[in-house]
Design an enzyme around this catalytic site. Structure first.
Site, PDB file in Angstrom:
ATOM      1  N   THR A   1      10.507  61.891  25.086  1.00 55.72           N
ATOM      2  CA  THR A   1       9.532  62.976  25.182  1.00 55.72           C
ATOM      3  C   THR A   1      10.235  64.241  24.728  1.00 55.72           C
ATOM      4  OG1 THR A   1       8.288  61.940  26.960  1.00 55.72           O
ATOM      5  CG2 THR A   1       8.071  64.323  26.736  1.00 55.72           C
TER       6      THR A   1
ATOM      7  N   LYS B   1       1.536  63.294  24.479  1.00 60.49           N
ATOM      8  CA  LYS B   1       2.310  63.184  25.717  1.00 60.49           C
ATOM      9  C   LYS B   1       2.213  64.472  26.524  1.00 60.49           C
ATOM     10  CE  LYS B   1       5.164  61.487  28.789  1.00 60.49           C
ATOM     11  NZ  LYS B   1       6.531  61.009  28.662  1.00 60.49           N
TER      12      LYS B   1
ATOM     13  N   LYS C   1      11.432  69.577  32.529  1.00 58.72           N
ATOM     14  CA  LYS C   1      11.713  69.511  31.087  1.00 58.72           C
ATOM     15  C   LYS C   1      10.425  69.394  30.281  1.00 58.72           C
ATOM     16  CE  LYS C   1      12.429  65.896  27.881  1.00 58.72           C
ATOM     17  NZ  LYS C   1      12.612  64.451  27.698  1.00 58.72           N
TER      18      LYS C   1
END
EC number: 1.1.1.44
Lengths: 303, 303
Positions: free
Chosen positions: A102, A177, A245
């Protein structure tokens, strides 16, 4: 073009909790797999299964027709692809590059462009489904890139996931995502506030779930994480540090697009508070604790 | 004690979209039902089915062994129960009072106490499931009150819902409904931000749903309301004005308990903005529009 299993060597970089399971499926399916990981010991199991260790990213890149990366942070992705002795410099023309980390949509587009200039075929393909999804080869894989490249590597992706969708051009996988993480972020706030309210109101939160989990308030988080909150189980399914993150990436990306995301900003600020209290290694459901911090966590006593 | 259907007359006050369907199930099940509604015309259908019109709340209250209320706002509940000629003053001792309006937990406790002092048996029993759930007798009913009273009226509640849970003492039903609305409020923010991000990123939001609706980001709102957002369908399933009413109750109640609810506060502020723009009569999914307001809503053009 389809890839011939006998002639295809797959390089796999990043054999952490997720990557180890994913690479394992490829080895077991009969692919020749070469692996590299920052911590070599984390490849031991794969090497016992039949994978081959490579000492450097560059060496691996030069010897494989498909390279899959599953590392930690966008900076790692950038180093591995674009750095000295990196994949784009070392891979042979015609090699497929699949970043399943990701990472940022803009970096995915940059890698795609630099890869293309060298005759390399890059896809971004982040996943959801966690360590269990990786282990059981039931990941959702959200891809961005060229359709022909996606189709060529689909038999390989099929070994790791079940819900595999090409979402658009380079970066579209990462963008998708981010949609996933954005929905999760505010949804988690709702679940935590609902459960904290239940506790403070003197309700039995487990019984509350019986009333609300099956209706319009229902969600994966409410069904799967609220019971853990109630039980005081804050073990990581998905780490706080990884959630942060991802939220940083999503916030940067939203800002670039001029999109307001007050829910995401709120979630980020709440998780930052948790991280400052040392919760980075806990599961995301630990957010629940923030709502009850002034009171003892054993809410059975608070009834 | 169980109620004998032949000897039980049910009074039903509030025959709006929800109440009309709910009262209809009772009439069809063979109960003698007397009805009152602020707007008399809204009882026409029930009267055709066999219900009997009463001219005042007090008259209805004096003639029924079970009284169900399904009105608009907490102020209406207070007037009907505690006002001049209201239920508590007029009902005969032993009468069951069931308020199914979404109202304040503290008012529910007050009604319970005043009812008890007059020998009346009060329950709060708000519902979720919307007009469709009411029509199909598939409501979730969240009850607060005494267990014996709950059991006595359960055969009647069973005619209107399927997931019927006694959550605790008086007020617990309302508190549980607040948990439901709190989870929905922040969850809706997540769904809207995810879908707005998808649109701005140039993704096809319908294809994004294929990747994310079945996993950890999944929710009732994502599966049921995101497709309506994408299609530009902002017709009310659940009205903005009712969502705001419920959030006001939840915020007041959370404040009383000293619970922080930043997600709920954010949702309230966003819906207030929408209401100021005239969106009170739209469905809650209209929140999506707020995220795209600077751009034309036809996002197909924005790709």
């Amino acid at each position: 073009m389809t890839l011939d299993k006998e002639k295809t060597t797959i390089g796999f970089i990043g054999t952490g909790v997720m990557g180890k399971s994913m690479a394992g499926h490829l080895v077991k399916a009969g692919y020749r797999v070469k692996v590299f990981n920052r911590t070599k010991a984390r490849t031991d199991e794969l090497i016992r299964l039949g994978a081959e260790w490579k000492d450097t990213v560059g060496e691996l890149a030069a010897e494989c027709g498909v390279i899959i990366t599953m590392v930690g942070y966008p900076q790692d992705v950038e180093d591995i692809y674009l750095g000295e002795g990196g994949i784009i410099r070392e891979a042979k023309p015609g090699t497929y590059l699949i970043d399943m980390t990701t990472s940022t949509p803009s970096l995915a587009r940059r890698i795609f462009a630099e890869a293309r200039a060298k005759g390399l075929l890059a896809l971004d393909a982040p996943v959801s489904g966690g360590d269990v999804g990786a282990r059981e080869a039931r990941l959702a894989i959200m891809a961005g890139g060229e359709e022909a490249d996606f189709k060529a590597v689909l038999p390989i992706l099929n070994l790791m996931g079940v819900n595999i969708v090409l979402q658009g051009p380079a970066g579209a996988g990462q963008h998708t995502k981010m949609c996933n993480q954005i929905a999760i972020a505010s949804g988690m706030i709702g679940v935590c506030e609902a459960m904290a309210y239940a506790v403070r109101a003197g309700l039995n939160p487990e019984v509350v779930l019986k009333s609300i989990a099956g209706g319009a308030a229902g969600s994966w988080s409410l069904s799967n994480l609220a019971p853990r909150m109630i039980a005081g189980d804050f073990e990581p399914g998905f780490y706080v540090k990884h959630m942060i993150k991802d939220m940083v990436i999503a916030l940067d990306s939203a800002r670039e697009m001029g999109l307001m995301t007050p829910g995401l900003e709120l979630a980020k600020s709440l998780y930052d508070k948790l991280a400052a209290q040392g919760a980075n290694e806990r599961g995301t459901q630990v957010l629940f604790k923030l709502y009850l911090e002034e009171r003892p966590l054993d809410f059975r006593a608070a009834r």
